[in-house]
Scaffold this motif. Structure first.
Motif, PDB file in Angstrom:
ATOM      1  N   SER A  89       0.803  -1.221   0.000  1.00 57.78           N
ATOM      2  CA  SER A  89       0.000   0.000   0.000  1.00 57.78           C
ATOM      3  C   SER A  89       0.833   1.267   0.000  1.00 57.78           C
ATOM      4  O   SER A  89       0.287   2.347  -0.182  1.00 57.78           O
ATOM      5  CB  SER A  89      -0.942   0.006   1.207  1.00 57.78           C
ATOM      6  N   ARG A 240      -5.086 -12.451   0.018  1.00 61.40           N
ATOM      7  CA  ARG A 240      -4.990 -13.570  -0.921  1.00 61.40           C
ATOM      8  C   ARG A 240      -4.185 -14.732  -0.343  1.00 61.40           C
ATOM      9  O   ARG A 240      -4.458 -15.899  -0.640  1.00 61.40           O
ATOM     10  CB  ARG A 240      -4.364 -13.094  -2.233  1.00 61.40           C
ATOM     11  N   ARG A 536     -15.047 -11.464   4.884  1.00 62.22           N
ATOM     12  CA  ARG A 536     -15.780 -10.338   4.293  1.00 62.22           C
ATOM     13  C   ARG A 536     -14.854  -9.413   3.503  1.00 62.22           C
ATOM     14  O   ARG A 536     -15.234  -8.284   3.194  1.00 62.22           O
ATOM     15  CB  ARG A 536     -16.481  -9.527   5.381  1.00 62.22           C
ATOM     16  N   GLU A 537     -13.671  -9.846   3.191  1.00 58.20           N
ATOM     17  CA  GLU A 537     -12.715  -9.011   2.477  1.00 58.20           C
ATOM     18  C   GLU A 537     -13.334  -8.492   1.179  1.00 58.20           C
ATOM     19  O   GLU A 537     -13.735  -9.263   0.309  1.00 58.20           O
ATOM     20  CB  GLU A 537     -11.445  -9.811   2.176  1.00 58.20           C
ATOM     21  N   GLY A 538     -13.400  -7.158   1.038  1.00 57.96           N
ATOM     22  CA  GLY A 538     -13.940  -6.529  -0.161  1.00 57.96           C
ATOM     23  C   GLY A 538     -15.445  -6.487  -0.242  1.00 57.96           C
ATOM     24  O   GLY A 538     -15.995  -5.867  -1.169  1.00 57.96           O
ATOM     25  N   ASP A 540     -17.598  -5.085   1.906  1.00 59.46           N
ATOM     26  CA  ASP A 540     -18.154  -3.817   2.359  1.00 59.46           C
ATOM     27  C   ASP A 540     -17.730  -2.639   1.495  1.00 59.46           C
ATOM     28  O   ASP A 540     -18.094  -1.495   1.792  1.00 59.46           O
ATOM     29  CB  ASP A 540     -17.735  -3.552   3.811  1.00 59.46           C
ATOM     30  N   ALA A 541     -16.968  -2.901   0.444  1.00 57.39           N
ATOM     31  CA  ALA A 541     -16.583  -1.822  -0.471  1.00 57.39           C
ATOM     32  C   ALA A 541     -17.772  -1.438  -1.332  1.00 57.39           C
ATOM     33  O   ALA A 541     -18.752  -2.186  -1.474  1.00 57.39           O
ATOM     34  CB  ALA A 541     -15.411  -2.249  -1.342  1.00 57.39           C
ATOM     35  N   ALA A 544     -19.000  -3.787  -4.211  1.00 57.06           N
ATOM     36  CA  ALA A 544     -18.322  -4.925  -3.589  1.00 57.06           C
ATOM     37  C   ALA A 544     -17.271  -5.498  -4.528  1.00 57.06           C
ATOM     38  O   ALA A 544     -17.423  -5.496  -5.755  1.00 57.06           O
ATOM     39  CB  ALA A 544     -19.341  -6.002  -3.211  1.00 57.06           C
ATOM     40  N   ILE A 545     -16.182  -5.992  -3.934  1.00 56.46           N
ATOM     41  CA  ILE A 545     -15.054  -6.543  -4.681  1.00 56.46           C
ATOM     42  C   ILE A 545     -14.981  -8.041  -4.423  1.00 56.46           C
ATOM     43  O   ILE A 545     -15.123  -8.497  -3.280  1.00 56.46           O
ATOM     44  CB  ILE A 545     -13.737  -5.863  -4.267  1.00 56.46           C
ATOM     45  N   SER A 546     -14.774  -8.814  -5.483  1.00 56.66           N
ATOM     46  CA  SER A 546     -14.641 -10.259  -5.338  1.00 56.66           C
ATOM     47  C   SER A 546     -13.374 -10.597  -4.565  1.00 56.66           C
ATOM     48  O   SER A 546     -12.353  -9.909  -4.674  1.00 56.66           O
ATOM     49  CB  SER A 546     -14.601 -10.936  -6.712  1.00 56.66           C
ATOM     50  N   TYR A 547     -13.451 -11.650  -3.792  1.00 59.01           N
ATOM     51  CA  TYR A 547     -12.323 -12.077  -2.972  1.00 59.01           C
ATOM     52  C   TYR A 547     -11.789 -13.397  -3.502  1.00 59.01           C
ATOM     53  O   TYR A 547     -12.533 -14.371  -3.641  1.00 59.01           O
ATOM     54  CB  TYR A 547     -12.760 -12.219  -1.519  1.00 59.01           C
TER      55      TYR A 547
END
Length: 610
Positions: A89, A240, A536-538, A540-541, A544-547
């Protein structure tokens, strides 16, 4: 004096023993005082120095190269300070007020999850602190903040609040706080917004407005001391791979350090967590640091209970080396005994004070012995000798580094019970991986077993459907056909998919099971969403983003990721608190109850089952 121990006429005894050649008698050559005064005996006087010199000549001590003992020495070393923390990041400066393991492992604390308030206990603690701060001179503004940052009671009829109302204790907690306490979490999120002030939306004017804003800055500083919130440019968690990854750099010399922590699963952070890698161009900078030179007097290494090398010194009787009975596999114990009895005189101690968060390379030692000879001793193991073993040596991964690293990390700390726990297991029958939420954190901050919460939530949705659902149709069929048999709602599926632009490599994608409710007709079943932070990664964006999870990270035995609170003390007794993940091995494969196209004999009404 014992007559059987002391021989008064040794010549007569020896003359008598000569008659019997097979009899051997040993007589120890040592000083035995014949009087009660031990003053002269304790001096260990040498009567014949020439005899001692001849004995040294006989044993070959005069031809030895190491006969001299060091009496003085100088050490030269150079030290680099660790300055930067690199993650995917971004790059951030190393904060000396926070231990490195907190910067590496800390995850942001969630105040909102799934569109609903989370960590209500922490929100309440922040609100109580803000209320105490307002009570000193600004108590009249407490109702304003109660209306501006309130707790809202869950609606039992709203499906969005079913995850709260399904658990009675959580429902009662939030309902009791509604209208009675300030939501400190909402206030903190507002103050963390750039340009936001505590007096916003209250219609205040100076000088009261300025005082409230100053109080808000003080509250924000207090919240940062309460628990550590990692900056946005230091996010070492790799979703990941379910592990941490970061790099350290010390850009203060023309040979900067580049240390990599590639696969940290949580827990203690120390020198063995890092590898030496190639330095990037961005790390290079600054002038070469001049070496530090210190003079000292060498002292022999000694540990408690070790035998003294001089026979006139008193020894501690707590350790009896003669009573040690090592086994053939006790290599460490044998080496310790060998060192204490034979080689204690050959090792000397040089204490060097080094700063925390540094890398140090010893350039050499200048040693002066008792004969006035001076020697320059360089390190036996250097960065070029990569095959040599060395304690505390960094593993070379693309570069060799022979420096000693002292990390600014804590060594003693406390950890809580798992706040959340997820077990990723393989299901070869279904050809997928399941993320089982074994421990789930509720919105009020408490934790409970995932299966019990899943049954409560499913029962809550079922009760909302069963009240107005028509009875199932009846027929004379002898068999019953089931399209799909589901699993508990705390089982989140991961299905295998291809990696982008690759037809061979497989990765695991988070999927969702439908919520199948008896009697629900005419609507598409809702997707079951995970409730733990790891899964729940991604999600709540917005959007939503696939994990995706790397397929090799889920071993055959499975893997478990726990979320815990960590607490330690740092400089000047400061308490540092953070929340992080800890990954361990699982307990093997599993088999779910997921099945499709099931045909079973139909049980008629009133029939007796065997």
């Amino acid at each position: 004096m014992n007559p059987y121990v002391v021989v008064k006429d040794i010549d007569a005894v020896i003359a008598q023993k000569v008659r019997v050649p097979t009899t051997v008698m040993w007589n120890r050559l040592e000083g035995r005082p014949r009087r009660a005064d031990f003053t002269r005996a304790l001096k260990a006087e040498v009567r014949d120095p020439l005899w001692l010199l001849t004995r040294q000549w006989q044993t070959g001590e005069f031809i030895g190269d190491d006969a001299g003992s060091p009496v003085g020495a100088k050490a030269a070393w150079s030290t680099d300070g660790i300055a930067g923390v690199h993650t995917d990041s971004g790059l951030a400066a190393l904060d000396p007020e926070v231990p490195l393991d907190a910067m590496a492992e800390a995850r942001p604390v969630d105040f909102v999850r799934g569109g609903r308030p989370h960590n209500v206990d922490l929100r309440l603690a922040l609100g109580r602190q803000w209320r105490r701060m307002l009570s000193v001179g600004h108590a009249v503004r407490v109702p304003d903040f109660l209306s501006q940052y309130p707790f809202k009671a869950p609606d039992p009829a709203a499906k969005a609040d079913f995850p709260i109302t399904a658990h009675a204790q959580t429902w009662q907690t939030l309902a009791a706080l509604a209208g009675r306490a300030i939501d400190g979490g909402s206030l903190l999120l507002h103050l963390r917004t750039p340009g936001a002030r505590a007096s916003d939306h209250l219609g205040l004017v100076d000088p009261e407005k300025q005082k409230i804003d100053d109080l808000g800055d003080e509250f924000l500083a207090w919240a940062e001391r309460l628990y550590f919130q990692p900056p946005d440019d230091v996010q070492a968690w790799q979703p990941r791979h379910l592990e941490y990854e970061l790099q350290l750099s010390a850009p203060q010399r023309d040979e900067p350090a580049a240390l990599d922590m590639p696969a940290h699963r949580g827990g203690r952070v120390d020198w063995f967590s890092f590898d030496a890698v190639l330095a990037t161009d961005a790390d290079v900078g600054g002038a070469r640091v001049a070496p530090t030179v210190v003079s000292f007097m060498p002292t022999t290494i000694h540990f408690d209970g070790m035998p003294n090398t001089r026979h006139w010194a008193f020894e501690e009787g707590a350790v009896n080396f003669g009573a040690i009975d090592p086994d053939t596999t006790d290599i460490a114990k044998l080496l310790l005994i060998d060192f204490g009895l034979l080689f204690a005189n050959d090792w000397f101690l040089l204490p060097i004070e080094l700063p925390v968060g540094s890398l140090t390379r010893i350039q050499g030692l200048e040693v002066t012995n008792t004969f006035g000879e001076r020697f320059w001793i360089e390190p036996a193991v250097t960065a070029a000798s990569s095959q040599a073993w060395q304690m505390f040596r960094l593993t070379p991964k693309g570069a060799a580094d022979d420096r000693l690293v002292i990390l600014p990390a804590s060594f003693v700390g406390q950890e809580s019970q798992p706040v959340e726990s997820v077990a990723c297991v393989r299901d070869e029958v279904s050809n997928m991986v399941w993320g089982i939420e074994t421990v789930v954190q509720l919105p009020d901050g408490s934790s409970s077993r995932g299966r019990g919460l899943a049954l409560e939530l499913h029962a809550r949705f079922q009760s909302a459907v069963a009240s107005g659902a028509p009875p199932p149709p009846t027929n004379d069929a002898k068999i019953a056909y089931t399209l799909m048999r589901s699993v508990a709602e705390n089982w989140i599926p991961f299905i295998p998919t291809h990696v982008d632009n690759d037809n061979r490599e497989i990765q695991l994608q988070r999927a969702a099971m439908p919520r199948l409710l008896d009697g629900e007709q005419g609507v598409t079943p809702a997707k079951i969403a995970p409730r733990t932070r790891v899964l729940r990664e991604g999600l709540d964006a917005n959007p939503a983003i696939s994990y995706f999870l790397a397929e090799e990270e889920v071993e055959r035995s499975g893997t478990v990721v726990e979320t815990r609170w960590q607490r330690t003390r740092w400089w000047q007794g400061r308490v540092v608190l953070w929340q992080g993940h800890y990954r361990t091995c699982g307990r093997g494969e599993t088999a779910s109850t997921l099945a499709f196209d099931i045909v079973t004999p139909k049980i008629r009404a009133g029939a007796l089952t065997p």
